[in-house]
Design a protein around this motif. Sequence first.
Motif, PDB file in Angstrom:
ATOM      1  N   UNK A  16      28.948  74.271 -22.909  1.00 18.15           N
ATOM      2  CA  UNK A  16      28.789  74.257 -24.365  1.00 18.15           C
ATOM      3  C   UNK A  16      27.331  74.497 -24.740  1.00 18.15           C
ATOM      4  N   UNK A  17      26.407  73.940 -23.965  1.00 18.63           N
ATOM      5  CA  UNK A  17      24.982  74.157 -24.231  1.00 18.63           C
ATOM      6  C   UNK A  17      24.646  75.641 -24.156  1.00 18.63           C
ATOM      7  N   UNK A  20      26.033  77.432 -27.247  1.00 17.79           N
ATOM      8  CA  UNK A  20      25.230  77.166 -28.443  1.00 17.79           C
ATOM      9  C   UNK A  20      23.906  77.924 -28.393  1.00 17.79           C
ATOM     10  N   UNK A  21      23.312  78.023 -27.197  1.00 15.85           N
ATOM     11  CA  UNK A  21      22.080  78.804 -27.052  1.00 15.85           C
ATOM     12  C   UNK A  21      22.335  80.274 -27.362  1.00 15.85           C
ATOM     13  N   UNK A  22      23.501  80.779 -26.965  1.00 17.11           N
ATOM     14  CA  UNK A  22      23.847  82.180 -27.250  1.00 17.11           C
ATOM     15  C   UNK A  22      23.948  82.421 -28.757  1.00 17.11           C
ATOM     16  N   UNK A  28      18.913  71.129 -25.768  1.00 14.69           N
ATOM     17  CA  UNK A  28      18.392  70.427 -24.603  1.00 14.69           C
ATOM     18  C   UNK A  28      19.533  69.623 -24.001  1.00 14.69           C
ATOM     19  N   UNK A  29      19.899  69.998 -22.794  1.00 14.49           N
ATOM     20  CA  UNK A  29      20.930  69.291 -22.035  1.00 14.49           C
ATOM     21  C   UNK A  29      20.258  68.777 -20.765  1.00 14.49           C
ATOM     22  N   UNK A  54      24.600  66.243 -26.047  1.00 14.29           N
ATOM     23  CA  UNK A  54      23.579  67.285 -26.029  1.00 14.29           C
ATOM     24  C   UNK A  54      22.607  67.002 -27.157  1.00 14.29           C
ATOM     25  N   UNK A  55      21.406  67.533 -27.039  1.00 15.80           N
ATOM     26  CA  UNK A  55      20.423  67.456 -28.120  1.00 15.80           C
ATOM     27  C   UNK A  55      20.262  68.859 -28.675  1.00 15.80           C
ATOM     28  N   UNK A  56      20.270  68.974 -29.995  1.00 11.08           N
ATOM     29  CA  UNK A  56      20.161  70.273 -30.643  1.00 11.08           C
ATOM     30  C   UNK A  56      19.103  70.193 -31.735  1.00 11.08           C
ATOM     31  N   UNK A  57      18.207  71.183 -31.740  1.00  9.98           N
ATOM     32  CA  UNK A  57      17.176  71.275 -32.781  1.00  9.98           C
ATOM     33  C   UNK A  57      17.687  72.262 -33.815  1.00  9.98           C
ATOM     34  N   UNK A  58      17.938  71.732 -35.001  1.00  9.33           N
ATOM     35  CA  UNK A  58      18.619  72.538 -36.013  1.00  9.33           C
ATOM     36  C   UNK A  58      18.203  72.063 -37.400  1.00  9.33           C
ATOM     37  N   UNK A  59      18.251  72.970 -38.345  1.00  9.68           N
ATOM     38  CA  UNK A  59      17.967  72.595 -39.731  1.00  9.68           C
ATOM     39  C   UNK A  59      19.198  71.908 -40.323  1.00  9.68           C
TER      40      UNK A  59
END
Length: 154
Positions: A16-17, A20-22, A28-29, A54-59
């Motif tokens: 899944x990480x 999401x990167x794609x 960050x996993x 998972x950690x995701x940097x998102x607005x």
Amino acid sequence: MFWFVLRVKRRNEIKIASQLEALGFQIFCPTVTTVKQWSDRKKKVIAPLINSYLFIKIQEKDRAKVFEVPGVLKYLFYLGKPAKVPNKEIELLQEYLVDSSLSAAIDQKKEGDAHIISSGPFKGKEGVIQEVGKNRLQVLLLELGVKVTLTKVA
């Protein structure tokens, strides 16, 4: 932008990480390499450090887009709001996972030797090794009067 915590389907964290990167998200996993033993063989396996998260940097405005990826379940909430993780906490976790000096220290050190901690909250503190285990060191920090256990991650 903040780091948010995503709950995802178990045993699908790495897949899944990458999905999401794609899609263009910063993910960050945290993973660790472990040796799994079956009856006929041993194999190095990369596994997530924190299962199902998972950690995701998102607005804030783009938060709903992550649900386009199958297996993303929900955001982690704290006090009724999505939990936000400070950049510093993510950097500390990344630094901890990258630090490979402990592997060498465990192999070369013995009880009574001096050891300087190279990462984490006690970075730069010097102590005396109290115990050497297969995958860990116990270090007594004389300056603080605290015994710290350092564990080999990979």
